[in-house]
Scaffold this motif. Structure first.
Motif, PDB file in Angstrom:
ATOM      1  N   LEU A  19      29.240  16.227 -38.033  1.00 43.52           N
ATOM      2  CA  LEU A  19      29.638  16.070 -36.162  1.00 43.52           C
ATOM      3  C   LEU A  19      30.134  16.938 -36.153  1.00 43.52           C
ATOM      4  O   LEU A  19      30.181  17.800 -34.573  1.00 43.52           O
ATOM      5  N   CYS A  75      32.082   9.708 -35.772  1.00 42.19           N
ATOM      6  CA  CYS A  75      31.439   9.619 -37.251  1.00 42.19           C
ATOM      7  C   CYS A  75      31.343   8.075 -37.161  1.00 42.19           C
ATOM      8  O   CYS A  75      33.070   7.981 -37.454  1.00 42.19           O
ATOM      9  N   ALA A 121      29.609  12.412 -42.638  1.00 44.57           N
ATOM     10  CA  ALA A 121      29.610  11.856 -41.159  1.00 44.57           C
ATOM     11  C   ALA A 121      30.421  12.467 -40.193  1.00 44.57           C
ATOM     12  O   ALA A 121      30.137  13.447 -39.257  1.00 44.57           O
ATOM     13  N   TYR A 122      31.281  12.489 -40.545  1.00 42.79           N
ATOM     14  CA  TYR A 122      32.404  12.980 -39.647  1.00 42.79           C
ATOM     15  C   TYR A 122      32.091  15.480 -39.769  1.00 42.79           C
ATOM     16  O   TYR A 122      31.970  15.919 -38.890  1.00 42.79           O
ATOM     17  N   SER A 144      25.664  11.930 -47.691  1.00 40.01           N
ATOM     18  CA  SER A 144      26.760  12.062 -46.996  1.00 40.01           C
ATOM     19  C   SER A 144      27.814  12.656 -47.643  1.00 40.01           C
ATOM     20  O   SER A 144      27.955  13.346 -47.174  1.00 40.01           O
TER      21      SER A 144
END
Lengths: 507, 507
Positions: free
Chosen positions: A448, A89, A444-445, A236
């Motif tokens: 994912l 990420c 982003a993490y 995000s």
């Protein structure tokens, strides 16, 4: 529970025999069907079936990547390798690119790299890069490759740390602003800043890693944007902060190169952006620097002398965002700066007239100038005024804010008390003031590892209403009040009033 | 109506303005949404949006390719190019590869190429190639590249004829047997011929053209197979012949390198395969040759002399499938061959004892041997017996057959009367005897232009029941009767009986 953009699944299959001579492909796919539906098996995998299936005695691990529509098989391995499942990420910033290597089996962050964006050589400022690439396909390609190179550098460093090669990533999520994502894909970004502000693509969705220039077989998801100045990094951030899930109203302020503001709850989301960032991050402060070795990060003033906390512990070389906030707060509390944000020369001999303006020597030969202060307070005022204006729009007083989040690298390290003192934050109970850190990276993490966020991101964008501050007449007027320390209307800051009184600085 | 695997659509879009600043990507996709659902736009297209959209004043043609799950944008062009929409369909044979360039806008076949499969250099026989590649990845890769090279050769020839480059194909359909498709993808094919007959992939589905080694941006659909000896070429043939759509029972016999049989209707489908092919195609006949320059393709015998029709009109060099069928029929009708398939030396001085067996000189110095006759009749018997056995299974007499189709290059040219005379066909009304030509190629064409055939192919495979002739005890016994000319039971062939009587050959 992890239910991410890639999957690894261990299968123990029966070897084909006379009674069940189904092909290897269908043998594998029928095991996956219930959980994953129709799975695409590309040539690369078809070519691996022999001799792998037999060598592995049909004990196989498949890696699947979501491509936005279906699962695609990315890898086939012997035995169980479900624990070796890696994803990336990234927060793709114009200055800094931060990349995390994630163990997608456990959710553990195995390593993190933060490196300068290689595009900086084409211009530190994003606008310079845009003009460099404008209508020049070869220049655009240089910028694209610089972004790719930046990631590759980070990937190699991650490999050095962990031994995990970039070929073995199963998925990647990128959060970046509109321009950064345009450049990463290889799209001209002049559109981002020019009327009618119609960009080429604000929802890149899932793109093949190979098309972008990476070496793993799966897909890269770039967070979609709401608007030109409300990029994927903010969507995000909203996901990471959870403000769109909560009943209470939150303020989400991301301070990076620009300042982006989102106010809302699970019922509504208002957003807007302004050029709030650089000053707060120390970018336009003469001795300002990013938070690295030698940067003053915390400041105390006992009335006469400064006590400094320097990153790395050595000689101070400059001051970073959190240091600036501390410095201004301390100067104000000790009466070295007045409520209008003016240095008070008579307060200390450390305040001198240099280069046609007053400046305070906060460390040996390091000065913080009146013009630095002005710029910082202007920016602070702009940010605060965006919040105030939006709260007015909603019809809520500032103290109705459930959580006030200041995101961004800047927000991670600042001292809450100091930030309240200078009026960056409203004077709320301190637990309502949240420093969530790099929410762009965190979102982003989250993407994912949690595929449900795909739909969430779509819904957030749908729900968001964009407010154009540039078109607000009363904006300049509102800002005037917010330029003061902490604010013209000191009644709004009882805790600061109290401190000033205690220190005897009440003016 | 054409509703194929690729689409071209002309769009006249409004340029973005202040009131509608939607991104170029979404601007295009929202126009396509109703007709095509969610369309994938890969990097290649995203990178073309600028400056194309503006140069074209937002009058654009998009090319879409079906990938099995969704439409993917393959190309973006200025103005309307919907009439320049090309696809490729192919019959991937082990000997010959036939490729058609299709105008997918009109359905017109623009050009056709028939070329030898480059894999022949690794073995004319498919088994030789299989052993060459077995467990030798580098050899397998040679075979794969030979297949790709074959297509490229054909593509270049098509380009010479039409000026249409292989880069501009939007879609491609391949019909081939299991081994040929395995090699095209790059999969070991030993599995096709060895117990337990579980192959690596019998439903390759849609594969990226680039992964296969082609230069166009879309997908290649390989027809799925029913079983190892019932490949995608036959499924394609069933689609082309329409036998699975009809109420009446049809017999579909494809005579190529192998012989594949399908009997059925819209209610049921039985299928089976046998080594029926080579002899019928003239492969194992001593002076046999494929249907090219110098091949005897039709034969008449007036009782004394042969009248030959030679391809190209020159000196005969050998005899091809249709010539052989004619020759045997004529020899039989004139009493030069008896009902048991034995040459009758006393019937003509053209029948001589050469190389330890009798042979008839059908052209100057060209002989057709007793052993040729034996092999041909064995093969004919095998094919006929497969049909007979299956009709028995169904419980229907031969004259209940609505249509009897002999597909394949062989079937295209044979004389129906001769084929009935020698008992290749049952003695049905002649309009029920159909020579549909290369149904494998035709089915590929139908798939290219009619996407509904995707589902049809799946349903056909589901419905088909495979009969293992090898396991049928009575098979050899049944074959004995069928080895005769036209059959031991002459009563089944009233029209042949009549001819023999008329010619006075009744024996």
């Amino acid at each position: 529970m992890i239910d991410g953009l890639s999957k690894k699944k261990y299968l123990e299959l029966k070897a084909p025999d006379k009674d069940d001579a189904v092909s290897a492909k269908e043998r594998i796919l029928r095991e996956l069907k219930q959980e994953f539906g129709k799975v695409r098996m590309p040539c690369t995998i078809l070519r691996m079936l022999h001799p792998l299936c037999e060598q592995a005695e049909w004990k196989l691990t498949v890696t699947l990547g979501w491509n936005g529509q279906e699962w695609e098989m990315l890898c086939l391995e012997q035995g169980s390798t479900v624990e070796r499942h890696y994803g990336i990420c990234a927060d793709l910033g114009s200055t800094t690119v931060i990349v995390q290597l994630v163990n997608c089996h456990t959710g553990e962050i195995l390593a993190q790299e933060s490196i300068y964006n290689e595009q900086i050589r084409f211009g530190r400022d994003i606008l310079n890069r845009i003009f460099y690439a404008k209508d020049q396909p070869d220049h655009l390609e240089e910028l694209r490759l610089a972004a790719v190179e930046t990631f590759w550098k980070a990937f190699r460093k991650l490999e050095e740390k962990t031994g995990i090669s970039p070929e073995s990533y199963a998925s990647m999520v990128v959060a970046g602003n509109m321009t950064m994502v345009h450049f990463l894909i290889g799209m001209d970004a002049f559109c981002v800043f020019s009327s009618p502000y119609a960009v080429w693509a604000d929802r890149p969705d899932f793109l093949r890693a190979s098309e972008l220039g990476f070496s793993f077989p799966g897909y890269v998801y770039c967070y979609p944007a709401k608007a030109n100045y409300m990029g994927g990094d903010i969507i995000s951030g909203i996901i990471a902060s959870g403000i769109a899930d909560r009943e209470e109203v939150s303020v989400f302020l991301d301070v990076g190169t620009n300042g982006e503001l989102v106010i809302g709850s699970r019922d509504f989301l208002l957003c807007g952006a302004g050029a709030a960032g650089p000053a707060l991050e120390g970018g336009s402060v003469k001795t300002g620097m990013t938070a690295g070795e030698g940067a003053v990060q915390y400041v105390k003033l006992d009335g006469k002398e400064f006590t400094l906390d320097v990153i790395g512990g050595g000689t101070p070389k400059g001051i970073c965002g959190s240091g600036i906030v501390d410095l201004i707060a301390e100067l104000f509390l000790r009466g070295w700066v007045d409520i209008r944000g003016q240095l008070v020369p008579e307060a200390s001999e450390k305040i001198r007239f240099l280069e046609e303006e007053y400046a305070v020597e906060y460390a040996p030969s390091l000065y913080f100038y009146q013009s630095d202060l002005d710029e910082f307070l202007n920016t602070k005022a702009a940010a605060f005024t965006m919040v105030e204006y939006m709260m007015n729009l909603i019809g809520l007083p500032m103290d109705a804010i459930g959580q006030f989040l200041i995101a961004g690298a800047f927000g991670t390290h600042i001292c809450k008390e100091s930030a309240v003192t200078i009026g960056m934050y409203p004077d709320l109970e301190r637990e309502r003031l949240v420093l969530p850190g790099n929410t762009s990276l965190k979102g982003a993490y989250e993407m994912l590892l949690h595929r449900e966020n795909l739909e969430k991101a779509e819904k957030i964008i749908e729900k968001m209403e964009y407010v154009q501050f540039g078109e607000v007449e009363q904006f300049i007027h509102l800002m005037d009040g917010a330029r003061a320390l902490p604010h013209t209307d000191l009644e709004r800051y009882p805790s600061v009033q109290k401190k000033l009184r205690e220190l005897g600085t009440w003016c």
